[in-house]
Design a protein around this motif. Structure first.
Motif, PDB file in Angstrom:
ATOM      1  N   GLN A 144      -5.429   3.971   4.779  1.00 51.74           N
ATOM      2  CA  GLN A 144      -4.656   2.861   4.217  1.00 51.74           C
ATOM      3  C   GLN A 144      -5.486   2.073   3.209  1.00 51.74           C
TER       4      GLN A 144
ATOM      5  N   LYS B 127       0.528  10.476   5.201  1.00 52.30           N
ATOM      6  CA  LYS B 127       1.513   9.929   4.265  1.00 52.30           C
ATOM      7  C   LYS B 127       1.975   8.527   4.658  1.00 52.30           C
ATOM      8  N   PRO B 128       2.297   8.261   5.941  1.00 55.76           N
ATOM      9  CA  PRO B 128       2.680   6.879   6.302  1.00 55.76           C
ATOM     10  C   PRO B 128       1.578   5.865   6.032  1.00 55.76           C
TER      11      PRO B 128
ATOM     12  N   GLU C 265       1.426   5.295   2.255  1.00 58.41           N
ATOM     13  CA  GLU C 265       2.566   4.479   1.813  1.00 58.41           C
ATOM     14  C   GLU C 265       2.379   3.024   2.208  1.00 58.41           C
TER      15      GLU C 265
ATOM     16  N   ALA D 284       2.010  -0.015  -0.511  1.00 58.92           N
ATOM     17  CA  ALA D 284       2.920  -1.155  -0.426  1.00 58.92           C
ATOM     18  C   ALA D 284       2.149  -2.469  -0.297  1.00 58.92           C
TER      19      ALA D 284
ATOM     20  N   THR E  12       2.870   1.731  -6.618  1.00 54.31           N
ATOM     21  CA  THR E  12       3.691   2.904  -6.373  1.00 54.31           C
ATOM     22  C   THR E  12       2.771   4.115  -6.326  1.00 54.31           C
ATOM     23  N   GLY E  13       3.318   5.240  -5.927  1.00 58.21           N
ATOM     24  CA  GLY E  13       2.508   6.444  -5.882  1.00 58.21           C
ATOM     25  C   GLY E  13       2.359   7.128  -7.220  1.00 58.21           C
TER      26      GLY E  13
END
Length: 336
Positions: A169, A194-195, A198, A202, A207-208
């Motif tokens: 993260q 992935k979580p 993301e 955020a 954004t990715g």
């Protein structure tokens, strides 16, 4: 999606190796901290090819962000804007016992190290005043005579290696991309990585679109007409590689995602007992298939794309002992 290969072996052969990869259609080459310096081989590749280049990874905590900034600017200039600085924290025994450096709070240390490096980049590239003050690093002096000057391609991106949720993260919040270790699986990437990415994007209001998602894959290749003994030899190399990585506590998160966490204790005990020849025997066939890709070049390319085609921007391949013709055939299938 781009596909990358490692530069390895003697330094004298790096130029030829990089040129051969470029002729195969490889998109980029990377180095890792092994028996040689992680930056030196990239100089030859930068000077003689048009490949993308990155460290995968440079062990960050023993290095000064100032050193990393100079090396990054030099390689970015030499390669014509094709270098990315890949950084990793490593694990505590290596940092404290191998490098004699500080291991305190690795996520916080890595966050600050990347921020400090970017502050130096901003000073050299955009003329911003260097005034970085943190818990681990302080940079307040940069005189024109010691500044390399701005680059026409902008400052190089910074990517970071991560597996655990906190490091992942933080990387998504701070870095320009992530490098996932080849000891991973499609399931781990979808349910854990992935979580966390993301959530990090955020939290940073990003954004990715400007974030590179790089995934490592362990691959075992054999000929279409390989006999059973040859296929088993390839499988055994993958098993041993998985055993080496799985013995490290930091990589347990991947095994835990599949309910295989107990294997890490078994593997770690085997290495402490010096029973290295046995670390490939703890895996069953499903585990080996889940954590690596094996087959002919056509089969392997199909499986790599099936698993990771919708997930990754770049794939860095770990091909142990594969003959060059098989590697070339693999890339022909991947690119085709």
């Amino acid at each position: 999606m781009k596909f990358d290969m490692a530069l390895s072996g003697e330094l004298e052969g790096i130029r030829d190796q990089a040129e051969a990869y470029e002729a195969m259609g490889v998109d980029g080459v990377f180095t890792f901290e092994g028996q040689r310096d992680v930056f030196f081989p990239l100089v030859a590749a930068a000077d003689h090819t048009g490949l993308d280049l990155y460290t995968n990874v440079a062990i960050a905590l023993p290095r000064s962000p100032m050193h990393l900034a100079y090396q990054s600017f030099d390689l970015h200039r030499l390669s014509g804007g094709k270098f990315a600085l890949g950084l990793g924290s490593q694990i505590k025994p290596h940092i404290t016992k191998r490098y004699s450096a500080v291991w305190d709070r690795p996520v916080a240390q890595m966050r600050e190290l990347m921020a400090a490096t970017k502050a130096i980049f901003a000073c050299w590239q955009d003329g911003e005043r260097l005034d970085f003050r943190g818990d681990y690093y302080t940079f307040t002096l940069s005189t024109p005579i010691f500044e390399p000057g701005p680059l026409e391609w902008g400052a190089p991106p910074i990517w970071a290696g991560a597996l655990g949720p906190k490091m992942t993260q933080m990387t998504a919040e701070t870095a320009d991309g992530i490098l996932i270790h080849p000891f991973c699986s499609e399931h781990f990437l979808r349910t854990k990585t992935k979580p966390a990415v993301e959530a990090g994007l955020a939290a940073a209001g990003r954004t990715g679109d400007d974030f590179t998602f790089g995934v490592g894959v362990i691959v075992g290749l054999y000929d279409d007409d390989a006999d059973e003994a040859q296929r088993l030899a390839v499988e055994q190399r993958c098993r041993s590689n998985l055993g080496f990585y799985g013995s490290t506590p930091a990589y347990r998160v991947v095994l835990d995602a599949h309910g295989w966490g107990g294997l890490q204790d078994e593997l770690n005990l085997l290495t402490k007992q010096g029973r290295w020849a046995e670390i490939g025997d703890v895996w069953d066939a499903d585990m080996v298939h889940t954590l690596s890709v094996q087959g002919t070049p056509t089969e392997a390319a199909t499986e790599i794309l099936r698993r990771f085609g919708a997930l990754a921007d770049r794939i860095h391949l770990s091909l142990h002992g594969a003959p060059q013709p098989l590697v070339a055939e693999l890339f022909a299938n991947l690119k085709g």
